[in-house]
Design a protein around this motif. Structure first.
Motif, PDB file in Angstrom:
ATOM      1  N   ASP A 250       0.832  -1.208   0.000  1.00 53.38           N
ATOM      2  CA  ASP A 250       0.000   0.000   0.000  1.00 53.38           C
ATOM      3  C   ASP A 250       0.866   1.257   0.000  1.00 53.38           C
ATOM      4  OD1 ASP A 250      -2.273  -1.537  -0.024  1.00 53.38           O
ATOM      5  OD2 ASP A 250      -2.666  -1.355   2.130  1.00 53.38           O
ATOM      6  N   LYS A 251       1.940   1.237   0.802  1.00 55.68           N
ATOM      7  CA  LYS A 251       2.846   2.390   0.848  1.00 55.68           C
ATOM      8  C   LYS A 251       3.494   2.617  -0.517  1.00 55.68           C
ATOM      9  CE  LYS A 251       2.737   3.703   5.207  1.00 55.68           C
ATOM     10  NZ  LYS A 251       2.233   5.047   5.587  1.00 55.68           N
ATOM     11  N   TYR A 252       4.000   1.543  -1.105  1.00 58.33           N
ATOM     12  CA  TYR A 252       4.640   1.653  -2.415  1.00 58.33           C
ATOM     13  C   TYR A 252       3.658   2.183  -3.457  1.00 58.33           C
ATOM     14  CZ  TYR A 252       8.793  -0.983  -0.909  1.00 58.33           C
ATOM     15  OH  TYR A 252       9.946  -1.383  -0.293  1.00 58.33           O
ATOM     16  N   GLU A 253       2.443   1.641  -3.438  1.00 58.25           N
ATOM     17  CA  GLU A 253       1.442   2.057  -4.427  1.00 58.25           C
ATOM     18  C   GLU A 253       1.072   3.523  -4.250  1.00 58.25           C
ATOM     19  OE1 GLU A 253      -1.104   1.611  -7.693  1.00 58.25           O
ATOM     20  OE2 GLU A 253       0.539   0.373  -6.920  1.00 58.25           O
ATOM     21  N   GLY A 254       0.871   3.945  -2.999  1.00 59.18           N
ATOM     22  CA  GLY A 254       0.521   5.339  -2.746  1.00 59.18           C
ATOM     23  C   GLY A 254       1.617   6.295  -3.176  1.00 59.18           C
ATOM     24  N   ASP A 255       2.866   5.965  -2.850  1.00 56.69           N
ATOM     25  CA  ASP A 255       3.996   6.817  -3.245  1.00 56.69           C
ATOM     26  C   ASP A 255       4.140   6.867  -4.768  1.00 56.69           C
ATOM     27  OD1 ASP A 255       4.636   7.320  -0.608  1.00 56.69           O
ATOM     28  OD2 ASP A 255       6.097   5.703  -0.470  1.00 56.69           O
ATOM     29  N   TRP A 256       3.945   5.735  -5.413  1.00 56.17           N
ATOM     30  CA  TRP A 256       4.096   5.655  -6.868  1.00 56.17           C
ATOM     31  C   TRP A 256       3.021   6.472  -7.574  1.00 56.17           C
ATOM     32  CZ3 TRP A 256       7.714   4.667 -10.195  1.00 56.17           C
ATOM     33  CH2 TRP A 256       7.424   4.296 -11.516  1.00 56.17           C
ATOM     34  N   LEU A 257       1.801   6.414  -7.082  1.00 57.68           N
ATOM     35  CA  LEU A 257       0.712   7.174  -7.703  1.00 57.68           C
ATOM     36  C   LEU A 257       0.962   8.676  -7.600  1.00 57.68           C
ATOM     37  CD1 LEU A 257      -2.431   5.145  -6.544  1.00 57.68           C
ATOM     38  CD2 LEU A 257      -1.487   5.284  -8.854  1.00 57.68           C
ATOM     39  N   LYS A 258       1.533   9.115  -6.480  1.00 61.94           N
ATOM     40  CA  LYS A 258       1.850  10.534  -6.333  1.00 61.94           C
ATOM     41  C   LYS A 258       2.986  10.929  -7.284  1.00 61.94           C
ATOM     42  CE  LYS A 258       0.317  10.889  -1.538  1.00 61.94           C
ATOM     43  NZ  LYS A 258       0.726  11.110  -0.126  1.00 61.94           N
ATOM     44  N   PHE A 259       3.933  10.028  -7.483  1.00 64.68           N
ATOM     45  CA  PHE A 259       5.030  10.278  -8.422  1.00 64.68           C
ATOM     46  C   PHE A 259       4.497  10.383  -9.848  1.00 64.68           C
ATOM     47  CE2 PHE A 259       9.001   8.410 -10.589  1.00 64.68           C
ATOM     48  CZ  PHE A 259       9.595   9.659 -10.702  1.00 64.68           C
ATOM     49  N   ILE A 260       3.575   9.501 -10.196  1.00 63.20           N
ATOM     50  CA  ILE A 260       2.940   9.550 -11.521  1.00 63.20           C
ATOM     51  C   ILE A 260       2.239  10.890 -11.714  1.00 63.20           C
ATOM     52  CG2 ILE A 260       1.060   8.605 -12.930  1.00 63.20           C
ATOM     53  CD1 ILE A 260       1.726   5.852 -11.821  1.00 63.20           C
ATOM     54  N   ASP A 261       1.511  11.328 -10.688  1.00 60.01           N
ATOM     55  CA  ASP A 261       0.772  12.596 -10.755  1.00 60.01           C
ATOM     56  C   ASP A 261       1.735  13.762 -10.980  1.00 60.01           C
ATOM     57  OD1 ASP A 261      -1.943  13.595 -10.566  1.00 60.01           O
ATOM     58  OD2 ASP A 261      -1.317  14.641  -8.757  1.00 60.01           O
ATOM     59  N   TYR A 262       2.875  13.743 -10.282  1.00 63.97           N
ATOM     60  CA  TYR A 262       3.896  14.786 -10.445  1.00 63.97           C
ATOM     61  C   TYR A 262       4.449  14.789 -11.865  1.00 63.97           C
ATOM     62  CZ  TYR A 262       8.689  16.630 -10.301  1.00 63.97           C
ATOM     63  OH  TYR A 262       9.848  17.297 -10.584  1.00 63.97           O
ATOM     64  N   CYS A 263       4.787  13.607 -12.372  1.00 67.84           N
ATOM     65  CA  CYS A 263       5.373  13.502 -13.713  1.00 67.84           C
ATOM     66  C   CYS A 263       4.410  14.006 -14.791  1.00 67.84           C
ATOM     67  CB  CYS A 263       5.765  12.054 -14.006  1.00 67.84           C
ATOM     68  SG  CYS A 263       7.128  11.447 -12.990  1.00 67.84           S
ATOM     69  N   LYS A 264       3.148  13.654 -14.646  1.00 69.89           N
ATOM     70  CA  LYS A 264       2.156  14.093 -15.634  1.00 69.89           C
ATOM     71  C   LYS A 264       1.953  15.608 -15.576  1.00 69.89           C
ATOM     72  CE  LYS A 264      -0.404   9.761 -16.103  1.00 69.89           C
ATOM     73  NZ  LYS A 264      -1.711   9.065 -15.929  1.00 69.89           N
ATOM     74  N   ASP A 265       2.029  16.153 -14.359  1.00 70.67           N
ATOM     75  CA  ASP A 265       1.829  17.599 -14.207  1.00 70.67           C
ATOM     76  C   ASP A 265       3.035  18.396 -14.698  1.00 70.67           C
ATOM     77  OD1 ASP A 265       0.415  19.957 -13.153  1.00 70.67           O
ATOM     78  OD2 ASP A 265       2.029  19.984 -11.651  1.00 70.67           O
ATOM     79  N   LYS A 266       4.241  17.920 -14.377  1.00 73.72           N
ATOM     80  CA  LYS A 266       5.450  18.684 -14.691  1.00 73.72           C
ATOM     81  C   LYS A 266       6.049  18.350 -16.060  1.00 73.72           C
ATOM     82  CE  LYS A 266       5.403  20.575 -10.576  1.00 73.72           C
ATOM     83  NZ  LYS A 266       5.045  22.002 -10.368  1.00 73.72           N
ATOM     84  N   TYR A 267       5.913  17.074 -16.484  1.00 76.41           N
ATOM     85  CA  TYR A 267       6.600  16.648 -17.698  1.00 76.41           C
ATOM     86  C   TYR A 267       5.670  16.025 -18.743  1.00 76.41           C
ATOM     87  CZ  TYR A 267      10.691  17.377 -14.777  1.00 76.41           C
ATOM     88  OH  TYR A 267      11.641  17.939 -13.949  1.00 76.41           O
ATOM     89  N   LYS A 268       4.376  15.989 -18.431  1.00 78.14           N
ATOM     90  CA  LYS A 268       3.372  15.463 -19.370  1.00 78.14           C
ATOM     91  C   LYS A 268       3.680  14.026 -19.789  1.00 78.14           C
ATOM     92  CE  LYS A 268       1.863  19.666 -19.183  1.00 78.14           C
ATOM     93  NZ  LYS A 268       0.806  19.987 -18.200  1.00 78.14           N
ATOM     94  N   CYS A 269       4.161  13.233 -18.848  1.00 75.56           N
ATOM     95  CA  CYS A 269       4.463  11.844 -19.155  1.00 75.56           C
ATOM     96  C   CYS A 269       4.331  10.989 -17.896  1.00 75.56           C
ATOM     97  CB  CYS A 269       5.885  11.703 -19.723  1.00 75.56           C
ATOM     98  SG  CYS A 269       7.184  11.976 -18.492  1.00 75.56           S
ATOM     99  N   SER A 270       4.369   9.683 -18.093  1.00 74.41           N
ATOM    100  CA  SER A 270       4.381   8.747 -16.987  1.00 74.41           C
ATOM    101  C   SER A 270       5.842   8.415 -16.665  1.00 74.41           C
ATOM    102  CB  SER A 270       3.637   7.467 -17.367  1.00 74.41           C
ATOM    103  OG  SER A 270       3.897   6.427 -16.442  1.00 74.41           O
ATOM    104  N   PRO A 271       6.168   8.027 -15.419  1.00 73.54           N
ATOM    105  CA  PRO A 271       7.553   7.665 -15.088  1.00 73.54           C
ATOM    106  C   PRO A 271       8.108   6.547 -15.962  1.00 73.54           C
ATOM    107  CG  PRO A 271       6.241   7.873 -13.093  1.00 73.54           C
ATOM    108  CD  PRO A 271       5.289   7.969 -14.234  1.00 73.54           C
TER     109      PRO A 271
END
Length: 352
Positions: free
Chosen positions: A24-45
């Motif tokens: 759950d921790k890994y999934e939650g952290d990863w989803l936030k990272f995905i959200d950041y990447c899409k917002d800042k770089y318009k892509c998925s990690p």
């Protein structure tokens, strides 16, 4: 040459090698990272062309978490499907700690690896960024989470009203006393299940099936003793179980405004959910504030565990007995927990 990658089914199977709470921790952290990447770089990690790009993306994210005020909005927020929340935690207005950022890096590293990237967290871009964050953290503040010693626990429990009509009082008393006397990590405390309790005349045995240092589920058994006073974890837990009518599943639930125990579900049927990490810290801080404790801003979900270990060391409990209760595999962390608290008592300058 033929390049073959693992399929989604194998990736999910590999993730099951970790404990549910870790997943759950890994999934939650990863989803936030995905959200950041899409917002800042318009892509998925996972859209990056090479490892160097993955390292740069991750390093930029670590720096953003540490420096950008916008990152604070992620604290207390979940993007996991079914438990989406907004950040309404008044204690999460500070920046991410370096230790938390390192935990998030572990999540990202793991997710990249299960998706076929030979991600190395010791890569210079990553390692140097983390080192700078840790050094900056140390320059800004010293010490660790504020430990709650036995005297603090007595003060907190005495400040909880003896109002049995408000189930929050009964729950919080049990939560704090069980958390202190169990020496458990926050995740272990909130993950306790009724089925893991074994009641005896002199106390309650609790099975801890998984932990941070026990990913394979070897498990350990801890003991909650009867103390025959107002601070007895045994009596407090039994009263909570009786009043909340708990006979299965997680022990500690959220209580709604009408004081009805709210046993709610996520996506799976009958999947009861305990208090979240954020709820737990809020309860601990609120009860400590009400009791008039000092320096409550440094209270965290680790404060009960650190306090219990420190108190045990101060009372002369052998280290191996502390480790059996706390689940530590080495003495290193126990020494680290108690070093700052004991420094006044063990100072050589007092003995010359």
């Amino acid at each position: 040459m033929v390049k073959i990658t693992i399929n989604d089914k194998v990736s999910k199977l590999k993730e099951k090698s970790k404990a549910k709470n870790t997943q759950d921790k890994y999934e939650g952290d990863w989803l936030k990272f995905i959200d950041y990447c899409k917002d800042k770089y318009k892509c998925s990690p996972l859209d990056v062309d090479d490892l160097d790009s993955a390292y740069a993306l991750t390093a930029n994210y670590m720096d953003w978490l540490h420096e950008d005020p916008e990152a604070k909005l992620l604290k207390g927020k979940s993007l996991i499907k079914g438990r989406e929340t907004i950040n309404n935690n008044p204690y999460s207005r500070s920046s991410y700690k370096s230790s938390t950022i390192q935990r998030i890096l572990a999540s990202i590293t793991y997710k990249y690896r299960v998706n076929g990237f030979p991600f190395d967290r010791k890569n210079p871009n990553i390692a140097e960024t983390i080192s700078a964050i840790v050094r900056d953290d140390k320059n800004q503040k010293s010490g660790q989470a504020r430990e709650l010693l036995k005297s603090d626990i007595v003060q907190v429990i005495d400040a909880i009203p003896n109002n049995n009509e408000d189930l929050r009082n009964i729950r919080d008393k049990a939560l704090i006393l069980v958390g202190f006397y169990s020496f458990c990590r926050r995740s272990e405390l909130l993950g306790m299940q009724y089925e893991h309790l074994n009641f005896a005349d002199d106390g309650i045995q609790i099975l801890i099936p998984f932990s941070k240092t026990d990913q394979t589920g070897e498990g350990r058994v801890i003991f909650l003793p009867k103390t025959n006073d107002n601070y007895c974890p045994n009596s407090a837990l039994n009263e909570w179980l009786e009043q909340a009518m708990i006979n299965s599943g997680p022990l500690f639930y959220k209580i709604n405004k009408s004081n009805i125990v709210e046993k709610y579900t996520l996506n799976q049927k009958n999947n009861k959910v305990s208090l979240t990490d954020t709820h737990f810290v809020l309860i601990l801080k609120k009860r400590s504030d009400s009791a008039g404790l000092e320096n409550t801003k440094k209270i965290s979900g680790h404060s009960l565990r650190i306090g219990a270990i420190t108190q045990a060391r101060m009372n002369g409990v052998p280290t191996h007995e502390i480790m059996a209760q706390s689940g530590h595999k080495t003495t290193q962390m126990i020494d680290r927990y108690t070093k700052l608290s004991n420094i006044r008592e063990t100072s050589a300058a007092k003995k010359i």
